[in-house]
Design an enzyme around this catalytic site. Structure first.
Site, mmCIF file in Angstrom:
data_model
loop_
_atom_site.group_PDB
_atom_site.id
_atom_site.type_symbol
_atom_site.label_atom_id
_atom_site.label_comp_id
_atom_site.label_asym_id
_atom_site.label_seq_id
_atom_site.Cartn_x
_atom_site.Cartn_y
_atom_site.Cartn_z
ATOM 1 N N ARG A 32 0.822 -1.225 0.000
ATOM 2 C CA ARG A 32 0.000 0.000 0.000
ATOM 3 C C ARG A 32 0.854 1.272 0.000
ATOM 4 O O ARG A 32 0.576 2.196 -0.762
ATOM 5 C CB ARG A 32 -1.000 -0.026 1.158
ATOM 6 C CG ARG A 32 -2.139 -1.044 0.913
ATOM 7 C CD ARG A 32 -3.004 -1.234 2.129
ATOM 8 N NE ARG A 32 -2.176 -1.557 3.284
ATOM 9 C CZ ARG A 32 -2.424 -1.149 4.515
ATOM 10 N NH1 ARG A 32 -3.476 -0.393 4.764
ATOM 11 N NH2 ARG A 32 -1.633 -1.493 5.497
ATOM 12 N N ASN A 50 -6.558 -2.885 1.627
ATOM 13 C CA ASN A 50 -6.544 -4.345 1.521
ATOM 14 C C ASN A 50 -7.977 -4.833 1.529
ATOM 15 O O ASN A 50 -8.826 -4.258 2.205
ATOM 16 C CB ASN A 50 -5.830 -4.965 2.730
ATOM 17 C CG ASN A 50 -4.322 -4.768 2.649
ATOM 18 O OD1 ASN A 50 -3.779 -4.489 1.592
ATOM 19 N ND2 ASN A 50 -3.664 -4.932 3.785
#
Ligand SMILES: [Zn+2]
Ligand SMILES: [Zn+2]
Length: 801
Positions: A32, A50
């Site tokens: 990320r 996620n």
């Protein structure tokens, strides 16, 4: 911060909105923050998060920027692996004004992935060796792309307070890295430095500790180190340097790694290795070696491009490679490191501590898990003192605790090229450190998605497998459950998984074997299903390779309880997706007895005798074999008769196990009489088989789908009496098995190989060659040995519900 410039642009030209879904290894690997960086670089707005399947991105920008963003997405962090990337243009009423990392979805523990431990990354290695970097020489350097994960967590989702790092408060500098989206350490939960992080310790005075009653077996290393710091008489002032000096002087050390302690010594020093073998009571079990880098590894083993990639991957497994035997200038005592084998286990440094230590040395290290035979790898100093205090001369350790013990993974190059996209060209033999527990899977039926169940695996190479909603989680390798320490570790790990996902299984799958330890672990209120061992092996392959046609399973294995109460392991099982809970035993090898029962599993001379008795009857006496002569010499002339009586007696245990047949042949050939480790006989035969000779098939018969191996044994005895080289006999034996498979499989199009014997790469190669016109599958990501049983059991329950 709002960017007025881009805000205005957005107003003038309505941005395009894309949704991205990424699958693969994309969680817990700095993915990320990576997306955040490339999004901001390309002036993309939106967010990343996620989800249960992987990573979701919502991206807004003009066509050109989106295209550049997609291009940059193709170069993820080294530990990540995208197996599937899809994106769609969507309509969105929301105009995003910045790019953010959304934590919300990930915060649900039910969706979180149990992250894997990752080998030190290239960026951290460069910093480690750079005198100008503030982490120069710091043994616990890490970032979002690397470092311990699984071994440190006590709970999910993964954040510092739920790891062994919670005892270390980040210093100001570390905190600012943690908060900086442009730093490689942005949201790195294990971020630390020499000011605020763990410290190294070294002690030689183990004998003092053995008698010290403050040392309980459960004392955490962090607590112990607190005590130590107050009484520094026990400690070395420069841990690394003193440990390195001791290694140079031939000493045996225990060093703490990611998932446990490892025993190490100079791999070029025969007397150190012999001492280690003597102290550990391990006469022949092969040791791996830790090499400084690829160029050192290549001195000792033949490595192709693929094998080099496997060694340097973030998983950093032990790779079973072909040893360089012909080179006499190596000074590597292979006969002590891997006696009678032509393979060598190689591993490269995967923690900063390994790098720092091996950079002070100019030789490879023997590298073997610190444990008692069959027990889990040791994770505490106190347990080292208690169990291996007499084995090692010094211990290099640190004050960060290992919460979950995990072994090094073991792999070899796959015989298949590109069978599957996921995982590359390796065959996993022990799935442990570095591998995710999440197994990519597609639901079988919509209903099975609603059920939670657990497969408790096999007794040896135990694993369990959890089916939770649409997730399948396979535990790491948990060893053999014959001892209390392994059982405790099995129960604790199962507890960790079930607590993490707040799940109580609705159903359990167990092996048919009535004496497996798992039988004592079940709650009688939960419905239990029994799955035959070799059927589970087959289902494991079917699941991994998404096989949905009629298939012939060739399951060659050590030991598994059969439906008729005999020990199976030379099985040909037919399966049809129309009736997925059933199999038919299409063919199998002829049974033979384990003379003396369990004893014959280690004392494989008993197996050699049994196949002779069964082949020749009383005429065995006329054979002129070195094998028989050696037995008479050792035990007297009557020994053969005594065993022959045993062969004629009732109440014997029968098996048709391929592993035992390999053992029997290796005893007959005189290359292995008593095994020091499981599969030794077969591994020696594989190593012995010469690949520059032309193989010849021995005769065999098939009656009523029972493979009679007596003619095969007769032919081997003839060759032994004719003094045909063992390398030729071993090759012929492998080749004959492949021909048997081909004959039985002649009317099948789809063949699924599984069972521990397919760790034998020669057998696998010859089998694939013999089946060229067929579709052949082998488990690669899931071990084909008993480590894959629990995964197969889960497949059974998926079909059931
Ligand atoms: Zn790193
Ligand atoms: Zn710090």
């Amino acid at each position: 911060m709002k960017n007025t410039q881009s805000f205005t642009t957005t107003l003038n030209h309505t941005p395009l909105t894309y949704e991205f879904c990424l699958h693969g290894i994309v969680q817990g690997v700095g993915f990320r923050p990576f997306v955040y960086r490339i999004a901001t670089q390309n002036q993309i707005n939106g967010f990343v998060c996620n989800d249960t399947q992987g990573v979701f991105i919502l991206a807004q920008g003009n066509q050109e920027k989106i295209e550049n963003f997609i291009k940059d997405l193709q170069n993820p962090p080294s530990a990540a692996k995208i197996t599937n990337l899809t994106y769609n243009l969507i309509q969105s009423d929301i105009v995003y004004q910045d790019f953010t990392i959304q934590k919300s979805k990930q915060n649900s523990p039910l969706n979180a992935t149990i992250p894997a431990d990752i080998a030190l990354c290239q960026d951290c290695l460069e910093e480690l060796l750079n005198p100008n970097n503030r982490r120069f020489g710091y043994a616990f350097i890490s970032c979002t792309n690397c470092g311990a994960r699984y071994s440190l967590i006590s709970d999910l989702p993964y954040d510092r307070q739920k790891t062994a790092m919670k005892k270390f408060k980040m210093c100001k500098e570390c905190q600012s890295e943690y908060d900086n989206p442009n730093s490689r350490r942005f949201h790195s939960e294990i971020n630390c430095c020499q000011v605020c992080g763990p410290k190294l310790f070294y002690t030689r005075r183990l004998k003092d500790w053995i008698n010290l009653n403050t040392l309980s077996n459960n004392l955490l290393d962090s607590e112990l180190c607190n005590i130590l710091e107050s009484q520094n008489t026990y400690l070395a002032s420069n841990p690394l340097k003193e440990a390195a000096n001791d290694l140079k002087n031939g000493k045996i050390l225990a060093i703490k790694g990611i998932g446990g302690y490892t025993l190490v010594c100079n791999a070029l020093n025969p007397s150190s290795i012999s001492t280690l073998r003597k102290r550990k009571h391990r006469p022949r079990k092969p040791f791996a070696i830790l090499c400084k880098d690829l160029s050192m590894a290549q001195k000792y083993a033949h490595l192709n491009k693929n094998e080099k990639e496997i060694l340097s991957s973030p998983i950093a497994p032990i790779l079973l490679a072909k040893a360089k035997i012909s080179n006499n200038n190596l000074h590597l005592p292979l006969d002590l490191i891997a006696p009678n084998l032509n393979t060598l286990g190689i591993i490269l440094p995967y923690t900063a501590l390994h790098y720092l230590l091996i950079h002070l040395l100019d030789f490879p290290l023997i590298f073997t898990s610190a444990n008692l035979s069959g027990e889990p790898i040791i994770k505490n100093f106190s347990a080292i003192v208690e169990n291996l205090g007499e084995v090692c001369d010094g211990v290099l350790f640190f004050n960060r605790d290992i919460i979950n013990a995990i072994d090094d993974s073991l792999v070899r190059e796959s015989c298949f090229k590109n069978q599957k996209e996921f995982g590359g060209d390796m065959q996993v033999l022990r799935r442990a450190r570095g591998f995710l527990c999440d197994i990519p899977s597609s639901p079988i039926t919509p209903h099975s998605q609603l059920q939670n169940f657990i497969g408790l695996g096999a007794q040896q190479k135990a694993t369990f497998c959890l089916h939770f909603r649409d997730k399948i989680l396979l535990s790491p390798h948990l060893g053999d459950l014959d001892n209390p320490a392994s059982l405790k570790n099995f129960i604790n790990t199962k507890q960790l998984f079930c607590t993490q996902y707040q799940t109580k299984p609705d159903a359990i799958a167990l092996d048919l074997h009535p004496h497996y330890t798992q039988r004592n672990l079940i709650d009688t209120n939960i419905q239990t299903h029994f799955v035959q061992h070799h059927f589970a092996h087959l289902l494991s392959n079917i699941a991994e390779n998404s096989i949905d046609c009629e298939v012939l399973g060739v399951i060659f294995d050590g030991t598994g309880y059969g439906e008729d109460g005999n020990i199976w392991g030379g099985e040909f099982l037919k399966w049809n997706p129309a009736r997925p809970l059933e199999f038919s035993r299409f063919a199998h090898f002829d049974y033979f007895a384990l003379l003396g029962g369990e004893k014959a599993i280690k004392d494989i001379r008993r197996l050699g005798l049994e196949v002779l008795f069964k082949t020749f009857g009383e005429d065995y006496i006329k054979l002129d074999l070195p094998f028989l002569a050696s037995l008479k010499k050792e035990f007297g002339d009557n020994i053969l008769e005594t065993f022959y009586k045993l062969h004629r007696a009732n109440n014997k245990t029968f098996c048709d196990s391929m592993g035992r047949l390999f053992d029997a042949v290796s005893a007959l050939c005189g290359v292995c009489m008593k095994t020091d480790y499981e599969g030794e006989g077969g591994m020696i035969l594989e190593s012995l088989a010469s690949n520059d000779k032309i193989p010849k098939a021995y005769p065999f018969e098939i009656q009523n789908n029972v493979i009679l191996w007596q003619l095969l044994i007769k032919a081997i005895c003839q060759d032994l009496q004719d003094a045909i080289p063992l390398s030729q006999i071993a090759l012929n034996f492998h080749y004959t098995l492949a021909q048997i498979i081909a004959l039985i499989a002649k009317d099948s199009n789809c063949i699924a190989l599984s069972g521990g014997c397919f760790q034998n790469s020669l057998l696998t190669h010859l089998t694939i060659e013999a089946l060229t016109d067929k579709q052949v599958y082998l488990p690669l990501q899931i071990p084909c040995n008993d480590g894959g049983i629990s995964f197969g059991q889960i497949r059974y329950l998926q079909y059931k519900f």
